[in-house]
Enzyme design. Structure first.
Site, PDB file in Angstrom:
ATOM      1  N   GLU A  97       2.144   2.741   3.217  1.00 46.39           N
ATOM      2  CA  GLU A  97       3.232   2.063   3.926  1.00 46.39           C
ATOM      3  C   GLU A  97       4.606   2.560   3.495  1.00 46.39           C
ATOM      4  OE1 GLU A  97       3.019  -0.282   6.463  1.00 46.39           O
ATOM      5  OE2 GLU A  97       0.967   0.480   6.434  1.00 46.39           O
TER       6      GLU A  97
ATOM      7  N   ASP B 122       0.837  -1.200   0.000  1.00 44.96           N
ATOM      8  CA  ASP B 122       0.000   0.000   0.000  1.00 44.96           C
ATOM      9  C   ASP B 122       0.871   1.248   0.000  1.00 44.96           C
ATOM     10  OD1 ASP B 122      -2.192   1.676   0.121  1.00 44.96           O
ATOM     11  OD2 ASP B 122      -2.360   1.553   2.303  1.00 44.96           O
TER      12      ASP B 122
ATOM     13  N   ASP C 250      -2.849  -3.585   3.963  1.00 46.67           N
ATOM     14  CA  ASP C 250      -1.548  -2.957   3.701  1.00 46.67           C
ATOM     15  C   ASP C 250      -0.696  -3.756   2.726  1.00 46.67           C
ATOM     16  OD1 ASP C 250      -2.046  -0.834   5.510  1.00 46.67           O
ATOM     17  OD2 ASP C 250      -1.522  -2.142   7.193  1.00 46.67           O
TER      18      ASP C 250
END
EC number: 3.1.22.-
Length: 604
Positions: free
Chosen positions: A321, A318, A353
């Site tokens: 992140e 993601d 994520d």
């Protein structure tokens, strides 16, 4: 003989419909719906076509349910009309004889003098001949509209077809049939091949319904798509006559649409022209490349598939992140993945994520700046990463429960929580460490998530590396089938069984990511569920249990109004069962929900 006399030849009488009243009422309903701009007139037209083909008389609307395109609604309307007809004309009123009288009148041929009706008809014919004939709208070959019509038509021909397609599914399937991109516009422009869908809807060739949008063909669109498909595959279903004696499809646009089409298509990005070999296994004669760029990508009754060796397993990270917050800490994870030689891609994920996709291998095309876009299927593993400080903040503001609920509803069967404990950092947070540890245990035991504990970002990267290697080995010999989000499997056992059988059904990444949008347009039912989940103690399972009995706030308030006493209102929801163990919601939560929606002043 008068100069204006017309010689009438023999006319073969058409077979009469044995159910003239039903036909008349359905025609009235269709015309009324069309005048009001309702899309239900397509439904009535389909019912009319089925009724005309049925050779036997029907006694009532209930018997008509055996016909195609006759549902409970139409049958109920016909029964109501029939009862009204009996009340007005008596219980012995004829229902099946009107058509025979009409046929006798229509078959009477005038001799000698012509009636007024014949003269008026002749004037109308002359007027139509004098008027300029309006050309039929047909999209240009390998344009966006052309690809959409063909894709919807071929999807309808597949066994087990739903009869409609979602936007992302339709874009993916139609891309090989179009020379333009459905998702990426040309430089300096905002138009893509998808812009032509609005024209198809305006021309009543395609219908858009529901939310998320579902696209399907109308009767007119089905007829045109069948003609385009027969031209594309070289197999004619009917002969098309022209002055030159050639069997061609008229691809000339209406004059009023020429400028619109030119403006739309002139601004689209040129893309790779791929052959049409998915639905029939035949190569298009007009294919400029001569061979497929995605030869390992096939099509099944469920949709397209990826064969073993035709795809790579790629980790998706993601965007959040890698950017924002502590950039040093977030860049450390990326550097560790690079150091471990993990193939990953940073992109916007609407839920989770980390996840993995099976990306189709494509061959770059000489002369093209960009390689063809490969298809992507999402594997059934998704990871939500939580540091202890992040977990503390998400519990305080309520994001923790919502994130778990969205992970359960995302369509992937194996959600994972990756918890970074970060040494003794949990001892200095606003929530006691024991509470955080209890939340982690509840996530594993109550919610059924797999929880992996690590110490820092370096161990997180190591776990992602191991998972990537494991999934590459697990799926290396599997045939991956594309399935719709609505056709979710029964869970983890089914996924393992399919992998063991060297085949697995997965969602397309575009459909998965679109379905996980957090702030997309919501229904009243979804908003009601989100309201309930803001109440302390109401989990996703409890909210879903309430929705089974009362799908909207209005239905819940109506139920409260029917209660005779205040005590009965407070206990209305106490016996509602929730979860796998079917426990009661309880009087405390029931009273809280009642006070929230029925108290006029401030809550006590």
């Amino acid at each position: 003989m008068p100069t204006d006399q017309v010689c009438l030849g023999r006319k073969r009488p058409l077979p009469s419909c044995p159910n003239p009243l039903f036909l008349q009422w359905l025609t009235e309903l269709r015309d009324s719906a069309k005048e009001k701009g309702l899309k239900t007139h397509f439904v009535y037209q389909k019912a009319i076509n089925s009724l005309k083909k049925y050779p036997l008389p029907l006694k009532n609307g209930k018997e008509a349910k055996i016909l195609q395109n006759f549902g409970d609604g139409i049958c109920k309307i016909l029964d109501e009309r029939l009862q009204k007809h009996y009340r007005e004309n008596g219980s012995d009123a004829a229902v099946h004889l009107a058509s025979s009288k009409q046929m006798e009148e229509s078959q009477k041929e005038p001799s000698g003098n012509f009636s007024e009706h014949t003269k008026l008809t002749q004037k109308e014919v002359r007027k139509e001949k004098g008027a300029k004939k309006k050309r039929e709208y047909v999209p240009q070959k390998r344009s966006g509209g052309y690809a959409v019509l063909l894709t919807l038509y071929r999807h309808m021909q597949m066994p087990g077809s739903k009869g409609f397609m979602f936007r992302n599914e339709l874009q993916t399937e139609a891309q090989p049939l179009c020379e333009k991109s459905f998702t990426v516009p040309d430089l300096g422009s905002k138009y893509t091949a998808w812009s032509s869908v609005s024209t198809l809807i305006q021309k009543e060739l395609v219908v858009k319904t529901h939310n998320p949008a579902r696209y399907s063909l109308t009767d007119q669109g089905l007829s045109l798509a069948e003609k385009l498909d027969s031209e594309e595959t070289g197999t004619r279903h009917e002969d098309v006559d022209s002055q030159d004696g050639q069997n061609v499809v008229d691809l000339t646009l209406e004059e009023e649409d020429e400028d619109e089409e030119k403006e739309s298509w002139s601004s689209e990005r040129p893309a790779v022209a791929l052959p049409v070999n998915q639905a029939r296994g035949l190569m298009s004669e007009s294919d400029p490349m001569g061979k497929s760029q995605t030869s390992e990508t096939g099509r099944t009754a469920m949709g397209w598939h990826l064969s073993p060796g035709s795809y790579d397993i790629v980790l998706c990270v993601d965007l959040c992140e890698t950017t924002g917050g502590s950039s040093v800490r977030k860049q450390e994870l990326v550097k560790e993945l690079q150091r471990n030689s993990v193939t990953f891609d940073v992109r916007k994920l609407n839920v989770g994520d980390f996840l993995w996709v099976a990306r189709e291998r494509v061959t770059p095309v000489p002369g093209q700046l960009r390689p063809p876009v490969g298809k992507e299927l999402v594997l059934d593993y998704i990871i939500e990463r939580k540091r202890m400080d992040d977990l503390c903040g998400s519990i305080i503001d309520g994001r923790f429960r919502e994130q778990k609920f969205r992970l359960k509803r995302c369509g992937l069967r194996k959600p994972i929580y990756l918890v970074e404990e970060c040494g003794s950092a949990a001892a200095h947070l606003s929530i006691p460490e024991s509470t955080l540890q209890q939340a982690i245990v509840n996530t594993q035991v109550v919610d059924g998530f797999f929880v992996k504990r690590v110490q820092d970002a370096k161990e997180s990267a190591a776990y992602l590396t191991i998972m990537t290697r494991y999934l590459q080995k697990l799926y290396q010999n599997c045939t991956l089938l594309c399935r719709s989000r609505e056709l979710e499997g029964d869970g983890e056992a089914e996924s393992e069984k399919m992998v063991a059988n060297l085949s697995c059904s997965l969602m397309a990444f575009t459909e998965f990511n679109y379905g996980a949008i957090k702030n997309k347009c919501q229904t009243v039912r979804e908003v009601f569920a989100r309201q309930l989940m803001q109440i302390s103690g109401v989990s996703g399972d409890k909210a879903a249990a309430v929705l089974k009995h009362y799908s909207t706030v209005s239905s819940l308030l109506q139920a409260y109004d029917k209660c005779s006493s205040e005590t009965e209102k407070e206990k209305l929801l106490s016996s509602v069962k929730y979860g796998k163990l079917k426990r009661n919601l309880g009087p405390a939560l029931s009273r809280t929900i009642y006070q929230l929606y029925c108290t006029r002043g401030p809550l006590s």
